[in-house]
Enzyme design. Structure first.
Site, PDB file in Angstrom:
ATOM      1  N   THR A  91      -0.576 -16.078  63.420  1.00 41.86           N
ATOM      2  CA  THR A  91       0.767 -16.071  62.819  1.00 41.86           C
ATOM      3  C   THR A  91       1.809 -15.617  63.842  1.00 41.86           C
ATOM      4  OG1 THR A  91       2.093 -15.146  60.994  1.00 41.86           O
ATOM      5  CG2 THR A  91       0.542 -13.653  62.027  1.00 41.86           C
ATOM      6  N   ARG A 121       6.675  -5.089  66.238  1.00 39.79           N
ATOM      7  CA  ARG A 121       5.987  -5.012  64.946  1.00 39.79           C
ATOM      8  C   ARG A 121       4.703  -5.858  64.979  1.00 39.79           C
ATOM      9  NH1 ARG A 121       4.209  -8.860  60.815  1.00 39.79           N
ATOM     10  NH2 ARG A 121       4.248  -7.782  58.834  1.00 39.79           N
ATOM     11  N   THR A 173      -2.698 -13.604  53.603  1.00 41.53           N
ATOM     12  CA  THR A 173      -1.350 -14.026  53.989  1.00 41.53           C
ATOM     13  C   THR A 173      -0.356 -13.330  53.060  1.00 41.53           C
ATOM     14  OG1 THR A 173       0.138 -15.909  54.340  1.00 41.53           O
ATOM     15  CG2 THR A 173      -1.477 -16.139  52.581  1.00 41.53           C
ATOM     16  N   GLY A 174       0.813 -13.051  53.599  1.00 44.83           N
ATOM     17  CA  GLY A 174       1.806 -12.318  52.819  1.00 44.83           C
ATOM     18  C   GLY A 174       2.345 -11.178  53.664  1.00 44.83           C
ATOM     19  N   SER A 180       6.037 -20.418  61.122  1.00 44.59           N
ATOM     20  CA  SER A 180       5.414 -19.111  60.937  1.00 44.59           C
ATOM     21  C   SER A 180       4.153 -18.928  61.775  1.00 44.59           C
ATOM     22  CB  SER A 180       5.092 -18.888  59.454  1.00 44.59           C
ATOM     23  OG  SER A 180       4.425 -20.005  58.938  1.00 44.59           O
ATOM     24  N   THR A 203       0.835 -17.291  57.343  1.00 46.03           N
ATOM     25  CA  THR A 203      -0.269 -17.168  58.294  1.00 46.03           C
ATOM     26  C   THR A 203      -1.240 -18.282  57.994  1.00 46.03           C
ATOM     27  OG1 THR A 203      -0.133 -14.756  58.326  1.00 46.03           O
ATOM     28  CG2 THR A 203      -2.231 -15.696  58.970  1.00 46.03           C
TER      29      THR A 203
HETATM   30  N1  ASP Z   1       0.742 -11.587  57.065  1.00 43.97           N
HETATM   31  C1  ASP Z   1       1.695 -12.039  58.029  1.00 43.97           C
HETATM   32  C2  ASP Z   1       2.341 -10.840  58.674  1.00 43.97           C
HETATM   33  O1  ASP Z   1       2.663  -9.894  58.001  1.00 43.97           O
HETATM   34  C3  ASP Z   1       2.752 -12.949  57.470  1.00 43.97           C
HETATM   35  C4  ASP Z   1       2.312 -13.903  56.380  1.00 43.97           C
HETATM   36  O2  ASP Z   1       1.147 -14.223  56.247  1.00 43.97           O
HETATM   37  O3  ASP Z   1       3.148 -14.342  55.603  1.00 43.97           O
HETATM   38  O4  ASP Z   1       2.576 -10.874  59.857  1.00 43.97           O
END
Ligand code: ASP
Length: 337
Positions: free
Chosen positions: A216, A226, A249-250, A80, A198
């Site tokens: 990330t 995107r 993160t998310g 990731s 991330t």
């Molecule tokens: N926040 C990151 C994104 O949307 C992904 C993650 O942290 O899981 O690109």
């Protein structure tokens, strides 16, 4: 024998001040909180170790967070971040990253291809250009002109995962939930292999300066072009040297809608603890959804200017790594559900 009041007089202090012992204790507490570095997820532990090498030597928080973020970027087994990150639906690995210091200096790159250390390119944007954010071709051209090596970031493992995904080609982010031994989850929880994460890393150096970075490869199999929250100031990262720093993160789209990290820092400014501030930002995201979304993970970490830290997530299973002079540890953050 020297009496306390004599000692105070010699030091030019009034006897009304707290006892020296109490003052010394207060100093100790402040000192043990500095330096400190925290990072999202258990893989943040390796990032913290690199950051700690900088901080323990009296180095700057900005150098520390960059050094830390580069560790997962270079790890081909981390799917990731950086090298080995899962590609977009067209098979292209595109990176988002940002870095910010205590004085509000900020640099970011979005949708960057073929350069592994996106965080260092972001820092170069901050230090060598009048801009804050470069994207796509422009970011790549800038990185190459700055001497960053060009490299294919799509590893065989990531390509294999992408080819498997192509068989259904269904975009379905899996909630990123910590699946280390330490935080193993009941089977009933949804989500196969995590497909987004991330590294968000926040540090306070010995001199009292804060900095943060995040990097990330974004959501696996996203539409080409995107961009998530990580390179956007106030979403994936925000630092205010007088208040604190936060990172996210998310699912980035959720964070972008509430300017998540900025919200966390502003709540700390209003007196919330780092954990309370993270919780309120998560609650703001949860309120948008009428029914609880089991498929959605969003988490924040925060570090205050006086060295307190906290985290909070929407779903259980989010952990962050902490490194201080007391050693290294993982903190399982509380969650809303
Ligand atoms: N926040 C990151 C994104 O949307 C992904 C993650 O942290 O899981 O690109």
């Amino acid at each position: 024998m020297l009496l306390r009041r004599d000692l105070l007089r010699m030091l030019g202090l009034s006897a009304a001040l707290p006892s020296l012992a109490a003052a010394a204790r207060a100093v100790d507490v402040a000192e043990t909180r500095r330096p400190v570095v925290i990072s999202t997820w258990t893989f943040g532990e390796a990032a913290n170790a690199a950051a700690w090498d900088v901080l323990a030597d009296g180095g700057a928080a900005l150098d520390a967070v960059e050094a830390g973020a580069r560790v997962p970027e270079a790890d081909p087994d981390n799917h990731s971040v950086g090298l080995g990150g899962y590609p977009d639906r067209d098979g292209r690995v595109t990176l988002d990253a940002s870095i910010m210091d205590h004085a509000g200096n900020l640099g970011a790159v979005a949708c960057l291809e073929d350069v592994v250390h996106a965080v260092s390119v972001a820092r170069r944007v901050m230090e060598k250009t009048p801009h804050v954010l470069l994207v796509g071709e422009g970011a790549l051209g800038f990185a190459l002109a700055e001497g960053f090596p060009r490299q294919n970031l799509l590893t065989p493992a990531a390509e294999h995962a992408w080819r498997e995904w192509l068989q259904t080609a269904r975009y379905a982010p899996q909630p990123n939930i910590e699946r280390s031994n330490r935080y193993s989850l009941p089977d009933a929880l949804p989500g196969g292999e995590r497909n987004h994460d991330t590294i968000g890393i926040l540090a306070l150096d010995r001199g009292g300066h804060l900095a943060g970075a995040c990097t990330t490869s974004g959501m696996a199999f996203k539409l080409h072009g995107r961009v998530g929250d990580s390179p956007i100031s106030g979403a994936g990262l925000f630092v205010d040297g007088e208040v604190g720093a936060a990172s996210a993160t998310g699912v980035g789209e959720e964070c972008l809608r509430v300017c998540g990290s900025h919200t966390v820092v502003e709540l700390m400014r209003q007196g919330r603890s780092p954990e309370q501030a993270c919780r309120e930002a998560v609650e703001r995201i949860a309120r948008r959804h009428r029914t609880p979304r089991k498929d959605l993970q969003m988490a924040f970490v925060a570090l205050s200017a006086d060295g307190r830290h906290g985290g909070y997530s929407l779903q259980p299973g989010f952990a962050y790594a902490v490194r201080t002079s007391a050693g290294t540890r993982q903190v399982e953050a509380p969650s809303l559900t």
